[in-house]
Design an enzyme around this catalytic site. Sequence first.
Site: not given
Ligand code: NAD
Length: 260
Positions: A142, A155
Amino acid sequence: MSQSKAAVITGSTSGIGLGMARALAAKGHNIMLNGLGDPGEIEQLRSGMASEFGVAVHYHGADMTRPDEIADLIAETGRVFGSVDILINNAGIQYVAPVEEFPVEQWDRIIAINMTSNFHTIHHALPYMKRAGWGRIINLASAHALRASPFKAAYVTAKHGIAGLTKTVALEVAEQNITCNAICPGYVWTPLVENQIVDTARTRGISEEEVKRDVMLLAQPTKQFIRVEEIGEFAVFLCSDAAKNITGAILPMEGGWTAK
Ligand code: NAD
């Protein structure tokens, strides 16, 4: 990438993980999906992706807080595809609270899912990659691997930790045709961010519109949320032969956030 590879993407039932799984499937790679959700919806996702892209798509429900289940996810990927070529550590959650009010169980959960699970998957996947003489590891970090924000202690800590793990693993396997990189998105429009808007509005006592404008996009000079498809294409490139000399890199994709 010259031929079809086996890719395992944690947290790929939603958001960025799903976007990357779809982008890799579109390039002809076989996919191991993982993540939480309604079993019926996940099965629809799995079979829909298999028929849309004409690749093999499997699902394993490993909980990223459980080292034994993570080990089984990697072993199952090896069993069904014969190899584990591409590993994308993407599963992640968020919790927003001032540090002195931060619930210990939320701290432990974020560290386990967002950081420690990356160690476990890599630990189990590397022997397959070494045997094949080829591998790609992508850790979804991130902009918070490079910058902090208030109220996100767990985080930000986890994402900075991923940056360290990424560089260490890259050095350990640099001569074996295996790369390990971290993608550092800014705000991407996914369910995680949609929920965070609600939480941040509550914590800061401002409206959801103000969170979008004055908190999130304030940090992002382009003033745009990133789309999951853009991250999918970035992952495809990192898996290509053209990217074989990109390793140990902490790669921003955050609309200029960390240029400030
Ligand atoms: P999201 O909530 O849409 O998806 C998260 C995924 O992780 C889902 O498939 C969920 O089922 C899975 N998950 C959660 N807990 C779990 C567990 N205990 N075991 C297995 N799977 C689990 O989130 P996203 O926004 O797509 O985020 C994905 C990644 O990208 C994360 O690591 C997040 O920190 C990172 N990220 C997101 C953003 C953003 O703005 N959305 C920005 C920077 C980084």
